[in-house]
Scaffold this motif. Structure first.
Motif, PDB file in Angstrom:
ATOM      1  N   ALA A  37       0.824  -1.220   0.000  1.00  0.00           N
ATOM      2  CA  ALA A  37       0.000   0.000   0.000  1.00  0.00           C
ATOM      3  C   ALA A  37       0.852   1.260   0.000  1.00  0.00           C
ATOM      4  O   ALA A  37       0.505   2.254  -0.651  1.00  0.00           O
ATOM      5  CB  ALA A  37      -0.946  -0.010   1.195  1.00  0.00           C
ATOM      6  N   ALA A  38       1.987   1.245   0.704  1.00  0.00           N
ATOM      7  CA  ALA A  38       2.817   2.447   0.807  1.00  0.00           C
ATOM      8  C   ALA A  38       3.544   2.778  -0.492  1.00  0.00           C
ATOM      9  O   ALA A  38       4.143   3.847  -0.606  1.00  0.00           O
ATOM     10  CB  ALA A  38       3.835   2.290   1.932  1.00  0.00           C
ATOM     11  N   SER A  40       2.165   3.501  -3.166  1.00  0.00           N
ATOM     12  CA  SER A  40       1.350   4.455  -3.909  1.00  0.00           C
ATOM     13  C   SER A  40       0.976   5.613  -2.999  1.00  0.00           C
ATOM     14  O   SER A  40       0.302   5.412  -1.985  1.00  0.00           O
ATOM     15  CB  SER A  40       0.075   3.788  -4.435  1.00  0.00           C
ATOM     16  N   ASP A  41       1.382   6.826  -3.380  1.00  0.00           N
ATOM     17  CA  ASP A  41       1.028   7.981  -2.553  1.00  0.00           C
ATOM     18  C   ASP A  41      -0.387   8.489  -2.838  1.00  0.00           C
ATOM     19  O   ASP A  41      -0.812   9.498  -2.293  1.00  0.00           O
ATOM     20  CB  ASP A  41       2.051   9.101  -2.691  1.00  0.00           C
ATOM     21  N   THR A  42      -1.121   7.762  -3.702  1.00  0.00           N
ATOM     22  CA  THR A  42      -2.532   8.079  -3.935  1.00  0.00           C
ATOM     23  C   THR A  42      -3.447   6.976  -3.392  1.00  0.00           C
ATOM     24  O   THR A  42      -4.623   6.925  -3.739  1.00  0.00           O
ATOM     25  CB  THR A  42      -2.812   8.283  -5.438  1.00  0.00           C
ATOM     26  N   TYR A  43      -2.890   6.081  -2.565  1.00  0.00           N
ATOM     27  CA  TYR A  43      -3.662   5.027  -1.890  1.00  0.00           C
ATOM     28  C   TYR A  43      -4.347   4.091  -2.881  1.00  0.00           C
ATOM     29  O   TYR A  43      -5.495   3.681  -2.699  1.00  0.00           O
ATOM     30  CB  TYR A  43      -4.708   5.657  -0.950  1.00  0.00           C
ATOM     31  N   PRO A  46      -4.787  -0.622  -1.511  1.00  0.00           N
ATOM     32  CA  PRO A  46      -4.950  -0.876  -0.074  1.00  0.00           C
ATOM     33  C   PRO A  46      -4.940  -2.360   0.292  1.00  0.00           C
ATOM     34  O   PRO A  46      -4.590  -2.710   1.416  1.00  0.00           O
ATOM     35  CB  PRO A  46      -6.298  -0.237   0.246  1.00  0.00           C
ATOM     36  N   ASN A 225       5.654   6.597  -1.289  1.00  0.00           N
ATOM     37  CA  ASN A 225       5.663   7.745  -0.374  1.00  0.00           C
ATOM     38  C   ASN A 225       7.066   8.297  -0.138  1.00  0.00           C
ATOM     39  O   ASN A 225       7.214   9.470   0.198  1.00  0.00           O
ATOM     40  CB  ASN A 225       5.043   7.342   0.968  1.00  0.00           C
TER      41      ASN A 225
END
Length: 271
Positions: A37-38, A40-43, A46, A225
């Motif tokens: 999940a981390a 992607s800085d657009t979530y 998940p 991130n």
């Protein structure tokens, strides 16, 4: 003969191209699937879990060698390789002292973990990354222990004992004949690079470094991130994709377990 060589030089072509071959070495892996999940800085992911791999690569260029990235430390930890990089080389009859170059995609420890075991090689590293690890003191805001851990694998070179070639241009022709090219792809780190290998039989291969980490990231512009520059990351992804398209290259995403089979396992080589 002289006129022919001169014409080739004018055209930017090598007078004689050495045989080039490429192989993947096992340099560690995650012990179990993990959340990404981390990354992607657009979530975007998940629920996605992957069992990431840590790869090293060996390029054979005639009778010369380049190691690309050095994976996790061979320290017996859960992510460590079962067999150290230099022991894999020795088992195939290659003396680690005969490695001419070590090319680093970037300074993160999962790509530099066994670098210190190849002290005789010339280190090829992006200028932005070299400038980020060369000072004795950490940058503002970085804990001293974290900085020391980042620098430790490069100590032989930052101390001045080893030979280093910091790279500042958009691409660097490793052997001088256009067959093996380090490509500047900043953003994940300031001096991040990928590697283009032009195989005479299989064709062009692009090794990603960490310009992207897995298929889903590659398809959707996923930016972790912790990347140092988001705009540079997106521009580098765009360059990498367009290179792959125009060169009809096989893309190998180095951390994605689904790409492991795209290259032969050492000591076999793609040619």
């Amino acid at each position: 003969m002289g006129a022919a060589v001169g014409l080739l030089a004018l055209l930017g072509l090598p007078a004689h191209a050495a045989d080039v071959a490429l192989s993947r070495l096992d340099c560690g892996g995650a012990p179990a699937p993990q959340s990404v999940a981390a990354f992607s800085d657009t979530y975007a992911y998940p629920e996605l879990k992957l069992q990431l791999v840590y790869s090293c690569y060996l390029v054979r260029h005639g009778d010369r060698y380049l190691v690309w990235d050095t994976g996790q430390p061979a320290d017996g930890s859960p992510r460590a390789p079962k067999v150290a990089l230099v022991d894999q080389l020795r088992a195939a009859g290659i003396d680690p002292a005969d490695i001419d170059f070590v090319g680093l995609s970037h300074y993160h420890n999962d790509h530099t973990g066994q670098l210190a075991s190849l002290p005789g090689a010339t280190l090829l590293i992006g200028r932005g990354d070299w400038d980020a690890v060369r000072p004795d003191t950490p940058p503002d805001g970085m804990p001293a222990a974290d900085y020391a851990r980042r620098r430790a694998p490069l100590a032989h070179w930052t101390s001045g004992e080893g030979t280093v070639q910091p790279l500042s241009q958009p691409q660097h022709d490793v052997f001088g004949d256009g067959s093996v090219v380090m490509v500047s792809l900043p953003g994940h780190t300031p001096g991040h690079h990928g590697l283009l290998v032009k195989l005479p039989g299989q064709g062009n291969v692009l090794l990603s470094g960490d310009v992207t980490h897995f298929h889903e990231n590659y398809a959707t512009d996923g930016i972790p991130n912790w990347n140092t520059d988001r705009a540079d990351s997106l521009a580098s992804l765009d360059r990498f994709r367009k290179m792959a398209e125009h060169l009809k290259a096989t893309v190998v995403i180095q951390h994605d377990p689904r790409d492991v089979g795209k290259l032969p396992a050492f000591p076999e080589f793609a040619e």
